[in-house]
Design a protein around this motif. Structure first.
Motif, PDB file in Angstrom:
ATOM      1  N   GLY A  24       0.438  45.855  56.272  1.00  0.00           N
ATOM      2  CA  GLY A  24       1.757  45.548  55.731  1.00  0.00           C
ATOM      3  C   GLY A  24       1.917  44.084  55.418  1.00  0.00           C
ATOM      4  O   GLY A  24       1.173  43.236  55.931  1.00  0.00           O
ATOM      5  N   ALA A  25       2.869  43.754  54.577  1.00  0.00           N
ATOM      6  CA  ALA A  25       3.210  42.369  54.277  1.00  0.00           C
ATOM      7  C   ALA A  25       4.107  41.827  55.390  1.00  0.00           C
ATOM      8  O   ALA A  25       4.975  42.539  55.909  1.00  0.00           O
ATOM      9  CB  ALA A  25       3.925  42.282  52.930  1.00  0.00           C
ATOM     10  N   VAL A  26       3.889  40.568  55.764  1.00  0.00           N
ATOM     11  CA  VAL A  26       4.568  39.980  56.929  1.00  0.00           C
ATOM     12  C   VAL A  26       5.934  39.441  56.541  1.00  0.00           C
ATOM     13  O   VAL A  26       6.064  38.606  55.636  1.00  0.00           O
ATOM     14  CB  VAL A  26       3.712  38.865  57.543  1.00  0.00           C
ATOM     15  N   THR A  27       6.967  39.915  57.265  1.00  0.00           N
ATOM     16  CA  THR A  27       8.331  39.433  57.040  1.00  0.00           C
ATOM     17  C   THR A  27       8.847  38.610  58.219  1.00  0.00           C
ATOM     18  O   THR A  27       9.970  38.120  58.178  1.00  0.00           O
ATOM     19  CB  THR A  27       9.290  40.617  56.810  1.00  0.00           C
ATOM     20  N   GLY A  28       8.055  38.465  59.275  1.00  0.00           N
ATOM     21  CA  GLY A  28       8.482  37.695  60.442  1.00  0.00           C
ATOM     22  C   GLY A  28       7.702  38.140  61.667  1.00  0.00           C
ATOM     23  O   GLY A  28       6.653  38.787  61.574  1.00  0.00           O
ATOM     24  N   LEU A  29       8.213  37.788  62.853  1.00  0.00           N
ATOM     25  CA  LEU A  29       7.615  38.185  64.122  1.00  0.00           C
ATOM     26  C   LEU A  29       8.627  38.953  64.948  1.00  0.00           C
ATOM     27  O   LEU A  29       9.813  38.616  64.971  1.00  0.00           O
ATOM     28  CB  LEU A  29       7.144  36.956  64.918  1.00  0.00           C
ATOM     29  N   ASN A  30       8.143  39.997  65.631  1.00  0.00           N
ATOM     30  CA  ASN A  30       8.987  40.724  66.576  1.00  0.00           C
ATOM     31  C   ASN A  30       9.127  39.909  67.863  1.00  0.00           C
ATOM     32  O   ASN A  30       8.422  38.910  68.071  1.00  0.00           O
ATOM     33  CB  ASN A  30       8.376  42.099  66.880  1.00  0.00           C
ATOM     34  N   GLU A  31       9.997  40.357  68.754  1.00  0.00           N
ATOM     35  CA  GLU A  31      10.221  39.637  70.006  1.00  0.00           C
ATOM     36  C   GLU A  31       8.965  39.578  70.860  1.00  0.00           C
ATOM     37  O   GLU A  31       8.775  38.643  71.628  1.00  0.00           O
ATOM     38  CB  GLU A  31      11.355  40.301  70.799  1.00  0.00           C
ATOM     39  N   ASP A  32       8.094  40.596  70.757  1.00  0.00           N
ATOM     40  CA  ASP A  32       6.864  40.604  71.551  1.00  0.00           C
ATOM     41  C   ASP A  32       5.735  39.838  70.873  1.00  0.00           C
ATOM     42  O   ASP A  32       4.589  39.851  71.339  1.00  0.00           O
ATOM     43  CB  ASP A  32       6.410  42.037  71.842  1.00  0.00           C
ATOM     44  N   GLY A  33       6.044  39.158  69.767  1.00  0.00           N
ATOM     45  CA  GLY A  33       5.042  38.349  69.094  1.00  0.00           C
ATOM     46  C   GLY A  33       4.255  39.077  68.027  1.00  0.00           C
ATOM     47  O   GLY A  33       3.511  38.449  67.278  1.00  0.00           O
ATOM     48  N   THR A  34       4.375  40.401  67.937  1.00  0.00           N
ATOM     49  CA  THR A  34       3.661  41.151  66.908  1.00  0.00           C
ATOM     50  C   THR A  34       4.324  40.914  65.555  1.00  0.00           C
ATOM     51  O   THR A  34       5.530  40.677  65.480  1.00  0.00           O
ATOM     52  CB  THR A  34       3.651  42.653  67.226  1.00  0.00           C
ATOM     53  N   PRO A  35       3.559  40.958  64.471  1.00  0.00           N
ATOM     54  CA  PRO A  35       4.153  40.683  63.154  1.00  0.00           C
ATOM     55  C   PRO A  35       5.056  41.813  62.670  1.00  0.00           C
ATOM     56  O   PRO A  35       4.734  42.995  62.829  1.00  0.00           O
ATOM     57  CB  PRO A  35       2.923  40.531  62.246  1.00  0.00           C
ATOM     58  N   LYS A  36       6.205  41.424  62.101  1.00  0.00           N
ATOM     59  CA  LYS A  36       7.043  42.401  61.409  1.00  0.00           C
ATOM     60  C   LYS A  36       6.394  42.684  60.056  1.00  0.00           C
ATOM     61  O   LYS A  36       6.044  41.749  59.324  1.00  0.00           O
ATOM     62  CB  LYS A  36       8.451  41.848  61.185  1.00  0.00           C
ATOM     63  N   MET A  37       6.204  43.959  59.729  1.00  0.00           N
ATOM     64  CA  MET A  37       5.501  44.298  58.500  1.00  0.00           C
ATOM     65  C   MET A  37       6.309  45.286  57.665  1.00  0.00           C
ATOM     66  O   MET A  37       7.013  46.137  58.213  1.00  0.00           O
ATOM     67  CB  MET A  37       4.120  44.884  58.819  1.00  0.00           C
TER      68      MET A  37
END
Length: 503
Positions: A24-37
């Protein structure tokens, strides 16, 4: 950070979850540090996190990802030019579904992930350097209590001198509300930690957490900060993000580091000499000190004329010769310094471009002592006490020593160990003593006083040295203590090929 209407120098990220295969394309980071995709093909460019090529925010983003994510190796990242995302992004997204098969096609798009072990070590080093002084580590000082050198440097900032004129930043001109909103910087916290004073005197803070906005979203990132006054008198925050390593192979302000320069910077954090750097605004050659920010791995410099060296550090007076030596960038030999509380430390003094003054070089005393020991061959053995005596042994090879054996060894005599086994598992006599040349214990089946014990001579030669004699050449079993010939008819009948040359 690049804007949507100016994307030529901007990049976006595509991530792959190596466990699930999700791309997926990255839109940010989740609270656990994993990338938002989000789906690569349907993603809106305006929603993606964009980075200007070659600038710190991408490296800071990746470092933050590694710091927060429990299993950073689960993900892979690939960079895509933002202005060609519509065409290139979908292709890279398809290739990323099978990165092993498409490794050749993806090699120029792969984003290196910082090593978490390095960052963890870096944070440990930072914590160590700002921790309370321990008697065995006099180079380290508490962050909220100024060392003699730190106090001297702070005083230098206010001291009039023909070589340098320092001017403190006017705090009344700082827009704290704006800094809080844009960076998450809190004035009271800076004052409590002692960082506010450092910042107002044109130095850096310790490593703190700032929350800049990337792509419309806030990200907590570890960094040092400093204040800079622009041409209009406005006070700006300059973030100093943590780099994986100093970029010593690149030219720095017109100066190329030599092999010796790199070694000095890595070992002490300071170049150790004055070099001419090119002023990026005027093009002038400026004699300067160069150092590495030990917290962030950033290369920093300060003009030689801007550093004032006082004749007192703590309660110790510096001679004119020592001051002149410091002004050349060189480190002084280990020197005893007494702080305001009366505590005395042995330290190495050197000018730091990062501190903009004299500093105690962390670990330098220990490194110099180790170097001197190696050169003179007098490195302290771990088998000796601090005063050079033989350390007593309680047991050897897992077997407790008798009182006599302990006493003989500790007194430098030969301890006779009669309850030992040779390499074949047969009982034998072993001799233990401290070898002063090797600075460690030695053992042997040979009594160093009279060579091999008579009862073990043949046993050692056959079992340990691989030799044979006529009497034992056909004995297949290991010889025992006192044995010099086959012990029974069964051993006489055994056929064994000789293991080595005859005795």
């Amino acid at each position: 950070m690049a804007q949507d209407q100016n994307l030529e120098n901007a990049e976006v990220l595509i991530a792959r979850n190596n466990d699930t295969g999700q791309v997926g394309a990255v839109t940010g980071l989740n609270e656990d540090g994993t990338p938002k995709m989000t789906d690569v093909k349907s993603a809106k460019l305006s929603d993606l996190v964009k980075f200007t090529k070659g600038e710190n925010p991408l490296e800071a983003f990746m470092s933050n990802f590694v710091r927060q994510c429990k299993n950073p190796s689960t993900f892979g990242f690939f960079r895509v030019p933002a202005d060609r995302y519509d065409t290139v992004g979908t292709v890279i997204g398809d290739f990323a579904k099978d990165p092993a098969a498409n490794a050749e096609m993806l090699k120029n798009n792969v984003v290196d992930i910082p090593q978490p072990t390095h960052e963890a070590q870096q944070k440990a080093d930072i914590k160590a350097e700002t921790s309370e002084v321990k008697p065995e580590q006099p180079e380290q000082f508490a962050s909220n209590e100024k060392t003699p050198e730190q106090s001297a440097t702070a005083d230098n900032a206010q001291a009039p001198d023909k070589e340098v004129k320092h001017s403190a930043i006017d705090e009344s001109k700082i827009d704290w509300a704006s800094l809080k909103k844009k960076w998450g910087i809190d004035r009271d916290q800076l004052e409590k930690s002692g960082d506010l004073r450092e910042l107002l005197y044109n130095r850096k803070s310790q490593v703190i957490t700032v929350t800049p906005t990337f792509g419309g979203e806030k990200f907590p990132i570890d960094a040092r900060i400093s204040f800079r006054v622009d041409d209009n008198g406005n006070i700006k925050v300059v973030p100093h993000f943590i780099h994986r390593e100093p970029k010593l192979d690149q030219e720095y302000k017109g100066y190329q580091f030599t092999k010796e320069d790199k070694a000095a910077l890595r070992e002490t954090g300071n170049l150790g000499k004055v070099v001419e750097l090119t002023d990026p605004k005027t093009g002038e050659k400026v004699p300067s000190f160069v150092s590495i920010d030990r917290y962030t791995n950033e290369i920093v410099s300060v003009p030689q004329k801007s550093v004032y060296v006082k004749d007192t550090v703590g309660q110790a007076k510096l001679t004119m010769a020592e001051i002149n030596e410091l002004k050349t960038g060189k480190a002084l030999p280990p020197k005893q310094i007494t702080d305001k509380n009366g505590k005395t430390y042995t330290v190495v003094l050197q000018i730091s471009a990062d501190r903009k003054g004299v500093e105690f070089v962390p670990g330098a005393v220990r490194k110099q002592e180790q170097s001197q020991n190696q050169q003179t061959g007098q490195q302290q053995s771990s088998w000796l006490t601090k005063d050079g005596k033989i350390k007593p042994l309680g047991k050897w090879a897992g077997i407790p020593l008798t009182d006599k054996q302990k006493s003989d060894y500790a007194q430098g005599r030969v301890a006779e160990l009669t309850n030992r086994l040779d390499e074949k598992g047969q009982p034998c006599t072993v001799y233990l003593w401290f070898n002063p040349e090797k600075q460690r214990p030695n053992t042997s089946l040979n009594d160093p006083r009279v060579k091999v014990a008579e009862e073990s001579k043949v046993q050692k030669a056959v079992n340990n040295d691989g030799l044979t004699n006529e009497a034992t050449s056909k004995v297949a079993e290991p010889l025992q203590k006192y044995q010099t010939a086959p012990k029974n008819e069964e051993q006489q009948r055994q056929q064994r090929k000789p293991k080595g040359p005859k005795m």
